[in-house]
Design an enzyme around this catalytic site. Structure first.
Site, PDB file in Angstrom:
ATOM      1  N   CYS A 115     -42.308  59.019 -84.534  1.00  0.00           N
ATOM      2  CA  CYS A 115     -43.683  58.730 -84.972  1.00  0.00           C
ATOM      3  C   CYS A 115     -43.724  57.972 -86.301  1.00  0.00           C
ATOM      4  O   CYS A 115     -44.692  57.274 -86.589  1.00  0.00           O
ATOM      5  CB  CYS A 115     -44.479  60.023 -85.093  1.00  0.00           C
ATOM      6  SG  CYS A 115     -44.453  60.951 -83.568  1.00  0.00           S
ATOM      7  N   HIS A 262     -50.928  58.362 -88.554  1.00  0.00           N
ATOM      8  CA  HIS A 262     -50.334  58.429 -87.211  1.00  0.00           C
ATOM      9  C   HIS A 262     -51.234  59.294 -86.342  1.00  0.00           C
ATOM     10  O   HIS A 262     -51.682  60.361 -86.763  1.00  0.00           O
ATOM     11  CB  HIS A 262     -48.920  59.021 -87.307  1.00  0.00           C
ATOM     12  CG  HIS A 262     -48.403  59.534 -86.003  1.00  0.00           C
ATOM     13  ND1 HIS A 262     -48.394  58.756 -84.865  1.00  0.00           N
ATOM     14  CD2 HIS A 262     -47.901  60.749 -85.640  1.00  0.00           C
ATOM     15  CE1 HIS A 262     -47.899  59.478 -83.864  1.00  0.00           C
ATOM     16  NE2 HIS A 262     -47.592  60.686 -84.308  1.00  0.00           N
ATOM     17  N   ASN A 292     -51.260  60.048 -78.211  1.00  0.00           N
ATOM     18  CA  ASN A 292     -50.228  59.829 -79.227  1.00  0.00           C
ATOM     19  C   ASN A 292     -49.217  58.819 -78.675  1.00  0.00           C
ATOM     20  O   ASN A 292     -48.478  59.136 -77.743  1.00  0.00           O
ATOM     21  CB  ASN A 292     -49.568  61.178 -79.543  1.00  0.00           C
ATOM     22  CG  ASN A 292     -48.444  61.085 -80.560  1.00  0.00           C
ATOM     23  OD1 ASN A 292     -47.960  59.998 -80.863  1.00  0.00           O
ATOM     24  ND2 ASN A 292     -48.029  62.231 -81.070  1.00  0.00           N
TER      25      ASN A 292
HETATM   26  O1  UT7 Z   1     -46.516  63.062 -83.079  1.00  0.00           O
HETATM   27  C1  UT7 Z   1     -45.527  63.925 -83.546  1.00  0.00           C
HETATM   28  C2  UT7 Z   1     -46.091  65.045 -84.265  1.00  0.00           C
HETATM   29  N1  UT7 Z   1     -46.779  65.922 -83.357  1.00  0.00           N
HETATM   30  C3  UT7 Z   1     -47.732  66.702 -83.792  1.00  0.00           C
HETATM   31  O2  UT7 Z   1     -48.064  66.634 -84.957  1.00  0.00           O
HETATM   32  C4  UT7 Z   1     -48.328  67.681 -82.837  1.00  0.00           C
HETATM   33  C5  UT7 Z   1     -48.592  68.981 -83.534  1.00  0.00           C
HETATM   34  N2  UT7 Z   1     -49.036  70.049 -82.668  1.00  0.00           N
HETATM   35  C6  UT7 Z   1     -50.214  70.023 -82.007  1.00  0.00           C
HETATM   36  O3  UT7 Z   1     -50.928  69.034 -82.009  1.00  0.00           O
HETATM   37  C7  UT7 Z   1     -50.667  71.283 -81.304  1.00  0.00           C
HETATM   38  O4  UT7 Z   1     -49.772  72.329 -81.598  1.00  0.00           O
HETATM   39  C8  UT7 Z   1     -50.805  71.161 -79.750  1.00  0.00           C
HETATM   40  C9  UT7 Z   1     -51.975  70.252 -79.414  1.00  0.00           C
HETATM   41  C10 UT7 Z   1     -49.526  70.608 -79.164  1.00  0.00           C
HETATM   42  C11 UT7 Z   1     -51.058  72.531 -79.132  1.00  0.00           C
HETATM   43  O5  UT7 Z   1     -52.219  73.096 -79.697  1.00  0.00           O
HETATM   44  P1  UT7 Z   1     -52.182  74.587 -80.256  1.00  0.00           P
HETATM   45  O6  UT7 Z   1     -53.528  74.870 -80.736  1.00  0.00           O
HETATM   46  O7  UT7 Z   1     -51.047  74.689 -81.235  1.00  0.00           O
HETATM   47  O8  UT7 Z   1     -51.902  75.423 -78.961  1.00  0.00           O
HETATM   48  P2  UT7 Z   1     -50.675  76.412 -78.612  1.00  0.00           P
HETATM   49  O9  UT7 Z   1     -49.425  75.629 -78.346  1.00  0.00           O
HETATM   50  O10 UT7 Z   1     -50.617  77.488 -79.633  1.00  0.00           O
HETATM   51  O11 UT7 Z   1     -51.177  77.059 -77.260  1.00  0.00           O
HETATM   52  C12 UT7 Z   1     -52.369  77.846 -77.189  1.00  0.00           C
HETATM   53  C13 UT7 Z   1     -52.597  78.229 -75.749  1.00  0.00           C
HETATM   54  C14 UT7 Z   1     -51.368  78.835 -75.076  1.00  0.00           C
HETATM   55  O12 UT7 Z   1     -51.814  79.820 -74.187  1.00  0.00           O
HETATM   56  P3  UT7 Z   1     -51.766  81.391 -74.598  1.00  0.00           P
HETATM   57  O13 UT7 Z   1     -50.333  81.678 -74.901  1.00  0.00           O
HETATM   58  O14 UT7 Z   1     -52.654  81.498 -75.811  1.00  0.00           O
HETATM   59  O15 UT7 Z   1     -52.297  82.068 -73.376  1.00  0.00           O
HETATM   60  C15 UT7 Z   1     -50.797  77.696 -74.278  1.00  0.00           C
HETATM   61  O16 UT7 Z   1     -50.057  78.104 -73.158  1.00  0.00           O
HETATM   62  O17 UT7 Z   1     -52.935  77.075 -74.979  1.00  0.00           O
HETATM   63  C16 UT7 Z   1     -52.044  76.975 -73.838  1.00  0.00           C
HETATM   64  N3  UT7 Z   1     -51.842  75.557 -73.552  1.00  0.00           N
HETATM   65  C17 UT7 Z   1     -52.660  74.842 -72.757  1.00  0.00           C
HETATM   66  N4  UT7 Z   1     -53.768  75.173 -72.073  1.00  0.00           N
HETATM   67  C18 UT7 Z   1     -54.383  74.189 -71.377  1.00  0.00           C
HETATM   68  C19 UT7 Z   1     -50.849  74.748 -74.024  1.00  0.00           C
HETATM   69  N5  UT7 Z   1     -51.043  73.510 -73.541  1.00  0.00           N
HETATM   70  C20 UT7 Z   1     -52.151  73.528 -72.766  1.00  0.00           C
HETATM   71  C21 UT7 Z   1     -52.826  72.558 -72.006  1.00  0.00           C
HETATM   72  N6  UT7 Z   1     -53.949  72.931 -71.338  1.00  0.00           N
HETATM   73  N7  UT7 Z   1     -52.428  71.268 -71.968  1.00  0.00           N
END
Ligand code: UT7
Length: 335
Positions: A115, A262, A292
């Protein structure tokens, strides 16, 4: 003493739009979750059977940037190409740009900083111009993510985020030291390499080994991300590297006319905007349309902001990126 300034910008994205609803037919996800957690509404994915690749998209963006710089391919002295999704394991994509655009046998350097790749590329090009070695350098960021994502529910936290596309900038020599790239700032922290990575195929997970294991459950060749950990580091490092750039030039956050972060997550950009007290006019986001696009994201956003007339002569433009590595970087530019 020479300085470098951006004289041309261009981008190319495939015309195949994938909405959040389209994704919900492939995996257990939904529009509400994706928009709420990331800000993304749709992204572009190369259509199966299309001729587009990371290199060809980069070449299309580069062609536009060269034309807008008022130059021809023969005026370019050097190519810097940033991607994490090259057409080949080796060689890198820079040489393909030289070939596709039928350029003279100029040097081509590949950058693997994910990135942060484009901002690292601007820094590299800036040094070559400041030392007087080159006059016009093409810096490209291009990614073809869609072919390498796990499109099952298992891979949903990563698959919904990434999009395909390319952007390019021409950096040219100027003798006006009040304009152009004022400073660049590069960082890395390799102890977190495995927080966001693709493990195989690589020397650690080499093809013969993968074939021998013949394990259909093997997911080592899909991107892995510890999303929350990456998020927490991103907000800290973005803030630090933007401040570092401003302080180096005796500037403060309110001096920024346009911040191009980014496009990793709209929530990260909004956090930075709030922290620095910037208005909506001072920060540009297009993650809603493209997701992204990793090494391409900063330059696609910069190009769109410029095309929309949001960057004017004399403006203070700050580019900032954070991603896999971890690597992070900023560039402070007087337009
Ligand atoms: O470009 C390089 C740098 N990248 C970044 O900076 C990305 C940084 N991270 C993020 O943007 C976020 O962490 C994400 C968008 C990837 C994820 O969001 P989050 O709020 O951190 O969600 P999470 O991973 O903690 O997941 C929350 C819940 C989980 O379910 P439970 O365990 O609470 O039941 C996941 O299984 O959301 C679930 N989940 C989804 N649900 C529906 C994870 N992905 C999805 C999905 N659709 N696509």
């Amino acid at each position: 003493m020479y300085n470098s300034k951006i004289t041309g910008l261009g981008y190319y994205v495939p015309d195949n739009i994938i909405t959040n609803d389209d994704l919900s037919k492939m995996m257990d996800t939904n529009d509400e979750w994706i928009q709420e957690r990331t800000g993304i509404k749709e992204r572009r994915w190369i259509k199966k059977g299309s001729d587009d690749t990371t290199a060809t998209m980069g070449a299309k963006a580069a062609k536009i940037a060269i034309e807008r710089a008022g130059l021809t391919k023969d005026d370019i002295d050097f190519i810097v190409f940033a991607t994490l999704s090259p057409d080949y394991y080796f060689p890198g994509g820079g040489v393909q740009i030289q070939d596709i655009l039928e350029m003279p046998t100029i040097g081509a350097l590949d950058i693997r900083n994910q990135c942060s790749g484009f901002v690292y590329g601007i820094s590299v090009a800036d040094q070559f111009i400041k030392t007087g070695m080159y006059k016009n350098i093409l810096v490209i960021g291009s990614e073809y993510h869609s072919g390498g994502l796990d499109l099952s529910t298992r891979g949903r936290n990563v698959a919904v985020i990434f999009g395909d596309g390319a952007g390019a900038a021409v950096l040219s020599r100027t003798e006006d030291n009040s304009k152009g790239v004022l400073s660049t700032h590069l960082h890395s922290e390799g102890k977190y390499a495995e927080k966001l990575m693709v493990e195989g195929p690589s020397i650690r997970r080499w093809v013969p080994q993968l074939l021998e294991e013949n394990n259909p459950e093997d997911i080592s060749y899909y991107p892995y991300m510890d999303g929350q950990f990456v998020f927490k580091n991103a907000v800290v490092r973005f803030s630090e590297v933007i401040m570092e750039g401003l302080m180096t030039n005796n500037l403060k956050p309110t001096d920024i006319d346009m911040l191009i972060p980014h496009q990793a997550n709209l929530r990260i950009a909004q956090f930075i905007q709030k922290k620095f007290g910037l208005s909506d006019d001072q920060v540009f986001n297009n993650i809603m349309k493209y997701g992204n696009t990793t090494a391409a994201s900063v330059v696609i956003a910069l190009t769109e902001a410029w095309e929309e007339g949001k960057i004017k002569d004399g403006d203070l433009v700050v580019l900032a990126a954070f991603g896999s590595g971890f690597t992070w970087a900023s560039a402070v530019i007087r337009w």
